[in-house]
Design a protein around this motif. Structure first.
Motif, short mmCIF file in Angstrom:
data_model
loop_
_atom_site.label_atom_id
_atom_site.label_comp_id
_atom_site.label_asym_id
_atom_site.label_seq_id
_atom_site.Cartn_x
_atom_site.Cartn_y
_atom_site.Cartn_z
N LEU A 9 0.47 -1.12 0.11
CA LEU A 9 0.14 -0.09 0.01
C LEU A 9 0.40 1.61 0.20
N PHE A 10 2.01 1.08 0.50
CA PHE A 10 2.99 2.21 0.45
C PHE A 10 3.26 2.77 -0.35
N LEU A 11 3.99 1.57 -1.47
CA LEU A 11 4.31 1.94 -2.37
C LEU A 11 3.56 2.90 -3.35
N ILE A 12 1.88 2.47 -3.49
CA ILE A 12 1.07 2.76 -4.56
C ILE A 12 0.87 4.33 -3.53
N ALA A 13 0.54 4.41 -2.30
CA ALA A 13 0.37 5.42 -1.62
C ALA A 13 1.35 6.06 -1.95
N ALA A 14 2.46 6.08 -1.92
CA ALA A 14 3.60 7.16 -1.73
C ALA A 14 3.24 8.40 -3.41
N GLY A 15 3.36 7.27 -3.83
CA GLY A 15 3.64 7.89 -5.62
C GLY A 15 1.34 9.51 -5.59
N LEU A 16 1.23 8.91 -4.82
CA LEU A 16 -0.36 9.08 -4.79
C LEU A 16 -0.33 10.69 -3.98
N THR A 17 0.06 10.26 -2.83
CA THR A 17 0.55 11.20 -1.41
C THR A 17 1.55 12.34 -2.48
N VAL B 37 1.99 13.33 -5.98
CA VAL B 37 1.16 13.96 -6.72
C VAL B 37 0.12 14.36 -6.28
N PHE B 38 -0.44 14.35 -5.32
CA PHE B 38 -2.02 14.68 -4.25
C PHE B 38 -1.65 16.40 -3.62
N GLY B 39 -0.46 16.01 -2.54
CA GLY B 39 0.26 16.83 -2.12
C GLY B 39 1.03 17.58 -2.71
N VAL B 40 2.24 17.13 -3.34
CA VAL B 40 3.17 18.36 -3.69
C VAL B 40 2.61 18.78 -5.15
N MET B 41 1.79 18.37 -5.63
CA MET B 41 0.98 18.70 -7.00
C MET B 41 -0.18 19.01 -6.89
N ASP B 42 -1.16 18.73 -6.02
CA ASP B 42 -2.06 19.68 -5.47
C ASP B 42 -3.08 19.30 -7.06
N PHE B 43 -2.77 17.55 -6.72
CA PHE B 43 -3.02 17.20 -8.17
C PHE B 43 -4.65 15.60 -7.41
N ILE B 44 -5.51 15.45 -8.30
CA ILE B 44 -5.77 14.43 -7.58
C ILE B 44 -6.40 13.38 -8.36
N ASN B 45 -5.56 12.58 -8.82
CA ASN B 45 -4.74 11.80 -9.43
C ASN B 45 -5.21 10.13 -9.24
N LEU B 46 -7.05 9.86 -10.07
CA LEU B 46 -7.66 8.34 -9.70
C LEU B 46 -7.14 7.24 -10.58
N ALA B 47 -6.28 8.29 -11.94
CA ALA B 47 -5.60 7.43 -12.05
C ALA B 47 -4.27 6.64 -12.00
N HIS B 48 -4.18 6.69 -11.07
CA HIS B 48 -2.85 6.76 -10.12
C HIS B 48 -3.24 4.58 -9.68
N GLY B 49 -4.44 3.92 -9.78
CA GLY B 49 -4.63 2.41 -9.26
C GLY B 49 -4.77 2.36 -11.42
N VAL B 50 -4.78 2.94 -11.82
CA VAL B 50 -5.06 1.97 -13.19
C VAL B 50 -2.59 1.99 -13.99
N GLN B 51 -2.52 2.69 -13.48
CA GLN B 51 -0.92 2.92 -13.32
C GLN B 51 -0.15 1.59 -12.72
N TYR B 52 -0.59 0.75 -11.58
CA TYR B 52 -0.47 0.16 -10.57
C TYR B 52 -0.68 -1.18 -11.40
N MET B 53 -2.15 -1.32 -11.97
CA MET B 53 -2.66 -2.43 -12.56
C MET B 53 -1.53 -2.21 -13.86
#
Ligand code: ATP
Ligand code: ATP
Ligand code: MG
Ligand code: MG
Lengths: 311, 251, 239, 366, 307
Positions: free
Chosen positions: E20-28, E30-46
C-alpha cells in the motif's frame, strides 16, 4: 431581467424535453423508461450539486443516501406497506436522517479529507447493506409490489411513473434554485469560497453546511426511493462507491453549481453509455476519452457547451 | 468621575507556538469610541493577538472581555454578534460575489437568522440598502456590481472595510488596512476611519505611521509579545525604547 | 537592459495595459508609480511572462523575452518580489531561500561579476529570517514573509530585481533598512524596477520615475524633474 | 419471421471472463446452426449487465420493450438474476439461466417463465460436502466471501458434510490477499479446506495457497474457484485442486467432445462450465422452437415445449424438475494439465447421480 | 490464538502495508505536492502488473521484466502527464477527478481489449520462491519478505529525496504556487512531469511486485486505489512519512482485523452471530479507522502544516 430570463431557458427546455418524451415517442416504453432512469439519477445529482457546486463540499458518499432511500422503500414494501406518500416520505427521511450524523462528523474535515471521510461512511453503509441477510444481503431484494396512492397506481405504468418523477424533479429543481438564491444559499456559497471570511462575518458555517448536507441527503433519499420503485429491486450496489463516483461525474460533466447542469450530466452519462454500448462492447474506450475531453474543456461542462452565448 | 467601561479588555493573554511565546502576558483595553493603535515590529505578535480577540486562535491563558462579557472561549461568530468586526491582513473576500453581495453577506449575519431558504437574498431591499450605504462610506459605491476578485488591490482593501462597517460594530479590529494602498487611497481611508471614530471603537494595527499618528487616540507598542509602552501619540513618539525597537528615525 | 515598447495586456476581455513603454538601463533604478489599479502589477506580471501580452515587445539584455515561459525570463537574470509576497507556505524559511537559488553569473575569469548573494549574506541583511529559519513560510508574520520574499529574489542573484510593493507591511525600521539595502544593491550594479507608495523614499534611490495612468505611461522623467514638479504628485498620485 | 434472443452477461469488470465464456458458448451453438435456432433466423442481442443489478434491470426492460425479444438467456450472477427475473416474468418473457441459480427462484419464488439450463446454486457446493463426508474427513475449514452467495455456499456444503467444522472464515468480497486466512488454516491443521471464491479472488487464493505450501498437504475442495476461466492465470498452482461441477471438458460423451473441440477451434481457449451451460441453453431453445414450428405467441405452449425440449445436452442425461431446474449428474473434478500444455478440470468421480435440488419441494408449480 | 499465528499475521500486515505504501507514496506526492487528484494512479499500478506479466513472459526473466516494467511505467506516466494531466494543474479538483476517471475507464478497457478479461499468470522468480524459517515454527514466504524489504528501501529513499534535496523543495514549493516557482527560474513543467513519472513508476513497481501473488486482471487497480487514498488521507496529504505510517497501520489493522475479529466478536455474542458480524466488521475496519482518525485529527496524522 433578460439575464435571468436567459438563464432559465435551458432548464425550461430540459423540462419541456422530458415532458414531451412520451408524446414524441408515442409512449415508447423503452424510451420512457430511459427518461425515468435519467430523471431519478438527476434528482440525486441535483442534491449533490447543491452541496458540491455551491458549498464546495465534495461528498463521495452520496450513493449511501441514495441507497438508504432505496432500502427504506424496499424494506417497508417487504413488510407490506404500499402507500406511496409513506414510502417516499420514508425514503426522504432515511436519506436525511443518515446524513445528519454522517455530516456532523464529516464536516469537521475539509477538502480532500472531506471527500475521503464521506467515502468511508459510504463504505461502512455499503458493507452494512451487504450483511443485511434478512433483506437479501448482497443479492439484494425484490419489491413484492409497487406503491399505490389513494387507490391509484402512480408507478404502475411507465407513463404515469414518468410524469410523477418529472413533477418531483421539477419540484426539487425549483426548490434547489430557491435555496441557492436565499439567504441560506448565500452563506453556503460564500462558505464554499472562503470559510474563514464567512466565520468572521458572523456565521457558524458548519451549521449551515450541515443543514445543506442533510437536505442533499434527503433529496438523494427521494431519488433512491423512486429508483427502487422503478427497478422494483434494491441492492447494495446502489450504495457502492462507484455509484457515488458516477454522481460526481454527472455533476461535474454537466457543470457544477447550476443545478440544471446536474440534470444534463445525468442525461449525458446515461445516454452516452446507452448509445456507445450499441456500437461496441469496448465502449469505454470512447467514453473515457470523452470524459477527459470534457474535463479539459473546462469547469462548466455540458451546460456551458450548450448554453454558449446565453450568459 | 469614573471612566466608561472599556469595550475590549485583554487581561494577561498568552499564546505559545511550541516554545515560541507569541503573546506574552498582554494587557490592553480599548475604550468605547476610542481609536487605539497597536504597533510593533514585524513578528511582534499583532496579527496573532487579533486572531485571539476574534476567536480564531485559542489563547493559552488570560481573559478577553468584550463589552464586559468574558468571551475567552466563545466561538468566533458569537463574538461578531456581540459587536466585533475584523479585517484581515491579507484580504479575504468572496471572489465570486460582487462587491455588493460581499457586503450584503455581512449585513445578513447581523440581521436575525439566515436559515431562510426561499426568499431570494439578492432582492432583499433591506440588505442591499445597508450594503450600498457601507460601500458608499468607503468610496466603492460605483464598483458595487464588480466581482470582488476583479477589484484592484486597493479596492479590495476598501471592500474589506465596508464589510466590517456594515455590521455597525462596537469594535472594529483592523489589521493593516492601509497595506497596499496608494498615497491617495490611504488619505481616503484615513478620512473614512476618522468619520467612523465616533461610532465605533477601533483597534488599529498598522505600519503606516502617518496614518497611525493621524488617527490614534492612544497607541500601544507590542514587542516580542509584550506591551512595552502605551499612551497618547506624542508620548509614544518621544519614547526612546519605542524608537529603538520600532520607529527608527521615520517619525 | 529591460525595454518595454507599446505593451498591451489584460485579463480575459478586460484590457488593462494600453501601450506601455519604459526602459530600465543597466545599473539604473526606476520607480514605477501610479494610483491603485493603474496597471503597475499588471506590467510586472507581463514582463515576467506570468500574463500573456496581447501586443508590443519586451526585451531584456538585448534579447526579446516576450512569449517566453516565466522560468526562462527569470533565468535571463530577473528577480521578482511579487505583490502579496507569495512565499512558499509549506517550505521552511531556509528552504524558501535555497529552493530556487542560483549562483551569480560569472565573468570570463570564472569569478562572479557582482558580489554573490548567499544564505549568510541574506541572513546578515535580514537577521529576523535567521532567527526564524526553521519556521514554515505559513508560520511567519506578514512582515517576515515580506522579508523572505525579498531574500528569495536576491538568492537568484539577478541582474535586475523587480520589487512590487516590497515594503508593504514592514515596520518603519525595517523599511529604512530595505531602502538602504536597495541603495547598496544599486551601487553594486544591480538594475532595479521598484513599485512603492513611499514616493519620498523612492525619490532618494530612483534615477528615473515612470507614472502609469489607466494603463498608459502618463509621465516619465528623471528624479530631479520629478522632484521639481510637485504638481505631478497631485495630478497622478493623489485623488 | 425472426427469432430474437436477448443475452445478458457480465462483460466488463473483474468478472468479465465468466460472462465471456457464457456468451461465446451460446453464440457457438447459434453459429453452428447457420445463425438459426429451431429453423428460425436468430438475432442475438448481447448486453453487458456490468454486474450492476439496476443496470441489468433497465437493460432487461429494454430487451423486452424495445427489442421485443422472445427469450432472454444468460446472467452469470445471482444478484443480477434476482433483479431481472421479476420484470421479465411480468412481461411474460422466458428467462433461461445459463448460470445463476439462486434459491429464491428455485423454491417458493419459482416462476413459469424462469428455466435453468445450469444448476441450483447449492448443488456444486453439496458435491464437495458429500465428497468430504464420503471420504471420511473429520475436520475441515470453510471459507467464502462475506455475502449471500458465500453463506449459501457453506450451507450447501454442510448439507451433506457432518464432520467437524474447525473454522468458518468469511472474507471480504473482492479481497486480494489471503495470507491472514491461510495462516489461520495452517494453524487449524484440517483434513481438508472447502472454499467458494469466484473470479479474481479465487486466482489470488489459489496462488497464495500454493505459495504457502498448503496445496500439497491439505486437500483443496472448491466450487467456482478453479475452472477454465481462472486456470490460465493460476496454471501450475492449481494442479491437483478439486472442484465440483455437473460438467467438465473431458466428460466422455460424443456431444461434449464435439462441443469442446468446436469451441476451442472457434475461440482458442478451453471452455468452462459457463460456456457449456450456455451452449445447452441454446440447444434447448433450438429444440423447443423447432417443436413449436416457430410459433411463439402461446406462452403456455412455449413453456411446455421448453420443459420437454428434446436436445442432446453436453452434460449427458438431463431433465427438468418441477421447478424447471435441471436434474443431472454431479462430479468431483480435478485440475489437470493436458498434453497440449493447456489446463482443464477433469472428472475424478461421480458424486451424485441424477440429482435435483432441495428447493424444488417448496415450489408450488407442478 | 497462538503467538506464531499473531507473528505471521503481523508480517502479513506489514507486507500489505508496504505494498500500500508503494502505491500511496506516488499518490501522496502527486496529490499533496502538485495538488492533483490522480484517480488514474490505480490503473498505473495495474499497468505495472500487466507489463511485468508481458515482459517477464517475453524475456523469460523476472529481473529483466521488472527493469523493463519500470521503464515502461515511467514512460506511461510521462506520456499521460504530457498529454492530459498537465493541462489540469491548478484547475478545480473536480476537473481532475473527471479526467482521471475517464483515463481509468479507458485504460481498464484498453487492457481488456489487449490482454482479454481473464487474469494473467506470473510466476514467482525461481530464486525468491520458497520459504524462510524465521524462528522455530515460523515459516514465511521469501518473496514476501523481499517485498517488505523493497518497500522499506523505497520509503527511505523517498524520504531523503523529498525532504532533503533541492528537487524535493522545488516540488513542494511548486505545489503551493507553481507560477511563483516558475517566476523564480525553475522549469515547473519539467519538474512536474518528473514527479508524475516517478509516481507512476512507483505504482508500476508496486503492481509488478504484486503480480506474482495477486491476480493480474483488468480493474485490479480500482479497489486498491481507494485503499491507497485511505492511506494518504490517514497519513496526511503530501506527507511521505504519514503515508508510510498510515500504510503500515492500515495493513496491520486490515490483516489482524480479518484474522481476529470473529474471535473477538465471539467474546460478546454467540458463535454464529459472531461469524456474521465479525467479517462485516473486518471489512469496515479500515474505514472506521479512517473516520476515527479524521474525526480526531481532521488533517490526518502528519498534516503538512500549510496555511
Ligand atoms: N502557526 C504558527 N506557528 C509558529 N509560529 C507562528 C505561527 N504563526 C505565527 N507565528 C510566529 O509568531 C510571531 C508573531 O506573528 P504575527 O503574525 O502575530 O506578527 P505581527 O506582529 O502581526 O507581524 P507583522 O507586522 O509582520 O504582520 C511571528 O514571529 C511568527 O513567525
Ligand atoms: N486577476 C485579475 N483579473 C481581472 N482583472 C484584474 C486582475 N488583477 C487586476 N485586475 C484589474 O487590472 C487593473 C490593474 O490592476 P493592477 O493590479 O495592475 O494595478 P496596480 O497598479 O498594481 O494597483 P495596486 O496599487 O492596487 O496594486 C485593475 O483595474 C484591476 O481591477
Ligand atoms: Mg501581522
Ligand atoms: Mg499592484
Amino acid at each position: 431581467m433578460s439575464i435571468s430570463a436567459r438563464r432559465s431557458l435551458l432548464p425550461l427546455l430540459l423540462g419541456a424535453g422530458f415532458a414531451l418524451v412520451p408524446v414524441v415517442t408515442g409512449g415508447d416504453v423503452y424510451t420512457v423508461n430511459l427518461a425515468i432512469r435519467i430523471m431519478c439519477l438527476a434528482i440525486a445529482a441535483i442534491g449533490l450539486d447543491l452541496i458540491l457546486g455551491y458549498g464546495r463540499l465534495v461528498s463521495f458518499g452520496h450513493a449511501a443516501f441514495f441507497g438508504a432511500g432505496a432500502y427504506a422503500v424496499g424494506i417497508l414494501s417487504t413488510h407490506g406497506f404500499t402507500s406511496a406518500p409513506l414510502l417516499i416520505g420514508a425514503a426522504i427521511l432515511a436519506g436525511a436522517a443518515l446524513a445528519l450524523p454522517i455530516g456532523a462528523v464529516s464536516l469537521r474535515t475539509r477538502g480532500v479529507y472531506f471527500i475521503m471521510i464521506t467515502l468511508a461512511f459510504g463504505q461502512m453503509l455499503f458493507f452494512t447493506a451487504t450483511s443485511l441477510s434478512a433483506y437479501g444481503g448482497d443479492d439484494g431484494l425484490s419489491l413484492p409490489a409497487r406503491a399505490t396512492f389513494l387507490g391509484t397506481d402512480p408507478f404502475g405504468s411507465p407513463l404515469s411513473f414518468h410524469y410523477v418523477v418529472l413533477a418531483l424533479l421539477a419540484l426539487v429543481y425549483l426548490g434547489g434554485r430557491a435555496i441557492v438564491a436565499s439567504r441560506f444559499g448565500r452563506v453556503l456559497r460564500a462558505g464554499g469560497e472562503d470559510e474563514r471570511r464567512v466565520i468572521a462575518a458572523g456565521f457558524p458555517i458548519t451549521a449551515y453546511r450541515l443543514v445543506a448536507f442533510v437536505i442533499a441527503g434527503g433529496i438523494a433519499g427521494l431519488a433512491g426511493g423512486l429508483y427502487a420503485e422503478f427497478t422494483e429491486f434494491v441492492s447494495p450496489a446502489y450504495l457502492s462507491w462507484q455509484r457515488s463516483g458516477e454522481f460526481i461525474v454527472m455533476v461535474v460533466l454537466g457543470g457544477t453549481g447550476s443545478l440544471h447542469g446536474a440534470v444534463l450530466g445525468a442525461a449525458g452519462v446515461v445516454l452516452l453509455e446507452e448509445w456507445l454500448a450499441e456500437f461496441t462492447e469496448h465502449w469505454r474506450l470512447i467514453f473515457g476519452p470523452l470524459l477527459v475531453l470534457a474535463a479539459l474543456a473546462g469547469r462548466d461542462g455540458l451546460a456551458r457547451l450548450l448554453g454558449r452565448g446565453t450568459r | 468621575m469614573t471612566a466608561p467601561r472599556p469595550i475590549l479588555q485583554l487581561q494577561g493573554l498568552v499564546k505559545h507556538y511550541g516554545r515560541l511565546r507569541v503573546s506574552d502576558d498582554v494587557w490592553l483595553d480599548v475604550a468605547p469610541g476610542e481609536t487605539h493603535a497597536l504597533i510593533g515590529p514585524n513578528g511582534a505578535g499583532k496579527t496573532t493577538l487579533i486572531g485571539q480577540i476574534a476567536g480564531e486562535i485559542p489563547s493559552d491563558s488570560g481573559r478577553i472581555l468584550l463589552d464586559g462579557a468574558d468571551v475567552t472561549v466563545e466561538r468566533p461568530h458569537r463574538r461578531v454578534h456581540r459587536g466585533l468586526a475584523r479585517s484581515f491582513q491579507i484580504t479575504r473576500l468572496i471572489g465570486g460575489f460582487s462587491a455588493l453581495e460581499n457586503v450584503a453577506l455581512c449585513a445578513q449575519a447581523l440581521e436575525g437568522s439566515s436559515f431562510r431558504f426561499l426568499a431570494p437574498a439578492s432582492r432583499d431591499a433591506g440588505l442591499n440598502a445597508a450594503a450600498i450605504a457601507a460601500l458608499a462610506e468607503t468610496g466603492l459605491a460605483e464598483r458595487a456590481d464588480i466581482p470582488a476578485g476583479r477589484l484592484s488591490h486597493g479596492e479590495k482593501r476598501q471592500l474589506e472595510l465596508a464589510m466590517a462597517l456594515v455590521a455597525r460594530p462596537k469594535l472594529m479590529v483592523l489589521d493593516e488596512p492601509m497595506a497596499g494602498l496608494g498615497k491617495a487611497e490611504t488619505q481616503a481611508m484615513i478620512a473614512v476611519l476618522r468619520r467612523l471614530a465616533g461610532q465605533a471603537a477601533i483597534l488599529l494595527v498598522e505600519h503606516d505611521m502617518h496614518a497611525v499618528f493621524a488617527l490614534a487616540d492612544r497607541i500601544s507598542v507590542l514587542v516580542e509579545g509584550r506591551i512595552i509602552a502605551s499612551g497618547p501619540p506624542d508620548a509614544i513618539r518621544a519614547d526612546a525604547a519605542v524608537r529603538a525597537a520600532y520607529l527608527g528615525e521615520e517619525v | 537592459m529591460l525595454e518595454l515598447s507599446d505593451v498591451t495586456a489584460g485579463y480575459g476581455g478586460n484590457q488593462v495595459l494600453f501601450g506601455v513603454s519604459l526602459s530600465v538601463g543597466a545599473g539604473e533604478a526606476v520607480a514605477l508609480m501610479g494610483r491603485n489599479g493603474m496597471g503597475k502589477s499588471t506590467t510586472v506580471k507581463t514582463v515576467m511572462g506570468l500574463l500573456p501580452a496581447s501586443g508590443g515587445a519586451i526585451s531584456f539584455a538585448g534579447r526579446p523575452i516576450l512569449g517566453l515561459p516565466p522560468y526562462r525570463i527569470a533565468n535571463a537574470g530577473i528577480g521578482l518580489v511579487p505583490e502579496g509576497r507569495r512565499v512558499f507556505p509549506t517550505l521552511s524559511v531556509r528552504e524558501n531561500l535555497i529552493a530556487t537559488a542560483r549562483p551569480a553569473a560569472t565573468g570570463r575569469d570564472g569569478r562572479p561579476k557582482a558580489p554573490e548573494w548567499t544564505l549568510a549574506a541574506i541572513y546578515e541583511l535580514l537577521p529576523r529570517l535567521a532567527e526564524r529559519q526553521r519556521h514554515l513560510g505559513s508560520q511567519l508574520s506578514g512582515g517576515e514573509q515580506q522579508m523572505l520574499a525579498i531574500g528569495r529574489a536576491l538568492m537568484t542573484n539577478p541582474r535586475l530585481v523587480i520589487l512590487d510593493e516590497a515594503t508593504e507591511g514592514l515596520a518603519p525600521l525595517i523599511r529604512t533598512e530595505i531602502w538602504a539595502c536597495l541603495e547598496r544593491l544599486k551601487q553594486a550594479g544591480l538594475a532595479i524596477l521598484v513599485i512603492d507608495k513611499h514616493a519620498d523614499a523612492l525619490a532618494r534611490i530612483a534615477d528615473r520615475h515612470v507614472i502609469l495612468e489607466k494603463g498608459r505611461v502618463a509621465w516619465s522623467g528623471d528624479t530631479a524633474a520629478f522632484r521639481a514638479d510637485p504638481g505631478l504628485k497631485d495630478r497622478f498620485l493623489h485623488v | 419471421d425472426e427469432l430474437k434472443i436477448g443475452l445478458i452477461s457480465t462483460l466488463s469488470g473483474p468478472s468479465a471472463a465468466l460472462g465471456q465464456h457464457l456468451r461465446d458458448g451460446f453464440l457457438l451453438a447459434v453459429k453452428q446452426r447457420g445463425g438459426k435456432l429451431g429453423g428460425e433466423t436468430a438475432e442475438v442481442i448481447v448486453v453487458d449487465d456490468e454486474l450492476k443489478p439496476d443496470v441489468a434491470v433497465t437493460k432487461a426492460k429494454a430487451l423486452v420493450d424495445r427489442d421485443k425479444v422472445d427469450f432472454v438467456v444468460g446472467v452469470v450472477f445471482s444478484n443480477v438474476m434476482n433483479a431481472v427475473a421479476k420484470p421479465l416474468a411480468e412481461s411474460k418473457t422466458f428467462l433461461i439461466s445459463a448460470n445463476a441459480g439462486p434459491s429464491t427462484l428455485a423454491g417458493e419464488g419459482c416462476s413459469p417463465y424462469v428455466f435453468s439450463a445450469s444448476y441450483q446454486n447449492d448443488q456444486n457446493h453439496e458435491v464437495l460436502g458429500k465428497y468430504a463426508q464420503d471420504k471420511g474427513y473429520k475436520k475441515v475449514v470453510l471459507m467464502a466471501p462475506n455475502y449471500q452467495a458465500g453463506k449459501d455456499s457453506l450451507a450447501g456444503f454442510k448439507r451433506h458434510y457432518k464432520g467437524e467444522v474447525a473454522e468458518e472464515i468469511y472474507t471480504q468480497l473482492g479481497q486480494l490477499d489471503f495470507s491472514a486466512e491461510l495462516a489461520r488454516i495452517a494453524a487449524a491443521e484440517p483434513d481438508a479446506v472447502f472454499t467458494f471464491m469466484p473470479g479474481g479472488m479465487g486466482v489470488n487464493l489459489v496462488k497464495q495457497y500454493r505459495q504457502a505450501g498448503l496445496a500439497d498437504t491439505v486437500p483443496f475442495l472448491s466450487a467456482f474457484t478453479v475452472d477454465e476461466t481462472t486456470l490460465p492465470a493460476t496454471q501450475d498452482a492449481a494442479l491437483g485442486l478439486y472442484s465440483g461441477a455437473a460438467w467438465a471438458p473431458n466428460l466422455d460423451t460424443p456431444e461434449n467432445k464435439a462441443f469442446v473441440a468446436a469451441f476451442e477451434k472457434e475461440y482458442g481457449y478451453v471452455p468452462a462450465l459457463y460456456a457449456a451451460q450456455a451452449y445447452d441453453a441454446a440447444l434447448m431453445i433450438d429444440a423447443a422452437v423447432k417443436s413449436l414450428g416457430g410459433k411463439l405467441d402461446d406462452k403456455d405452449a412455449v413453456r411446455a415445449a421448453l420443459k420437454k425440449a428434446d436436445f442432446k445436452s453436453v452434460r449427458g442425461a438431463f431433465s427438468f424438475n418441477t421447478n424447471q431446474f435441471p436434474i443431472q449428474d454431479f462430479y468431483l473434478v480435478k485440475v489437470a494439465k493436458r498434453p497440449d500444455g493447456k489446463f482443464e478440470t477433469e472428472i475424478a468421480e461421480t458424486v451424485f447421480k441424477q440429482y435435483g435440488d432441495v428447493y424444488a419441494a417448496k415450489c408450488p408449480m407442478k | 490464538m497462538s503467538t506464531t499465528l499473531l507473528l505471521i499475521q503481523t508480517l502479513n500486515g506489514l507486507q500489505l502495508g508496504v505494498l500500500l505504501f508503494l502505491i500511496a507514496a506516488g499518490l501522496t506526492l502527486v496529490f499533496g505536492v502538485m495538488d492533483f487528484i490522480n484517480l488514474a494512479h490505480g490503473v498505473q499500478y495495474m499497468l505495472g502488473a500487466y507489463f511485468l506479466a508481458a515482459f517477464a513472459a517475453a524475456t523469460g526473466s523476472f529481473a529483466l521484466g521488472l527493469a523493463l516494467t519500470l521503464a515502461a511505467a515511467l514512460l506511461c506516466g510521462v506520456v499521460l502527464e504530457r498529454l492530459v494531466l498537465r493541462h489540469l494543474y491548478g484547475r478545480d479538483h473536480l476537473d481532475q477527478v473527471l479526467a482521471t476517471f475517464g483515463i481509468i475507464l479507458f485504460l481498464n478497457e484498453a487492457v481488456r481489449a489487449l490482454w482479454g478479461s481473464a487474469p494473467l499468470h506470473v510466476d514467482i522468480p525461481e530464486a525468491l520462491s520458497g520459504a524462510v524459517r524465521l524462528m522455530p515454527g515460523l515459516l514465511y514466504p521469501l518473496y514476501r519478505l523481499v517485498l517488505i524489504g523493497a518497500g522499506l528501501g523505497v520509503a527511505l529513499l523517498l524520504y531523503v529525496l523529498v525532504t532533503h534535496t533541492r528537487i524535493g523543495m522545488r516540488v513542494r514549493a511548486g505545489a503551493s504556487d507553481a507560477a511563483m516557482v516558475s517566476a523564480l527560474g525553475v522549469n515547473v513543467g519539467r519538474l512536474f512531469t518528473l514527479v508524475f513519472g516517478f509516481g507512476a513508476m512507483l505504482a508500476g513497481f508496486a503492481g509488478a511486485l504484486a503480480a506474482p501473488i495477486l491476480s493480474v486482471e483488468p480493474g485490479m487497480g480500482d479497489n486498491i486505489l481507494i485503499l491507497a487514498f485511505v492511506v494518504v488521507v490517514i497519513g496526511g496529504i503530501g506527507s511521505v512519512r504519514g503515508a508510510f505510517v498510515a500504510a503500515l497501520l492500515v495493513g496491520l489493522v486490515d490483516t489482524l482485523g480479518r484474522s481476529f475479529s470473529t474471535s473477538l466478536m465471539r467474546l460478546v455474542m454467540d458463535s454464529s452471530a459472531a461469524a456474521q458480524a465479525g467479517p462485516a466488521l473486518a471489512s469496515m475496519l479500515v474505514y472506521v479507522l479512517m473516520a476515527l482518525v479524521l474525526a480526531v485529527r481532521p488533517r490526518g496524522l502528519f498534516p503538512a502544516s500549510a496555511g
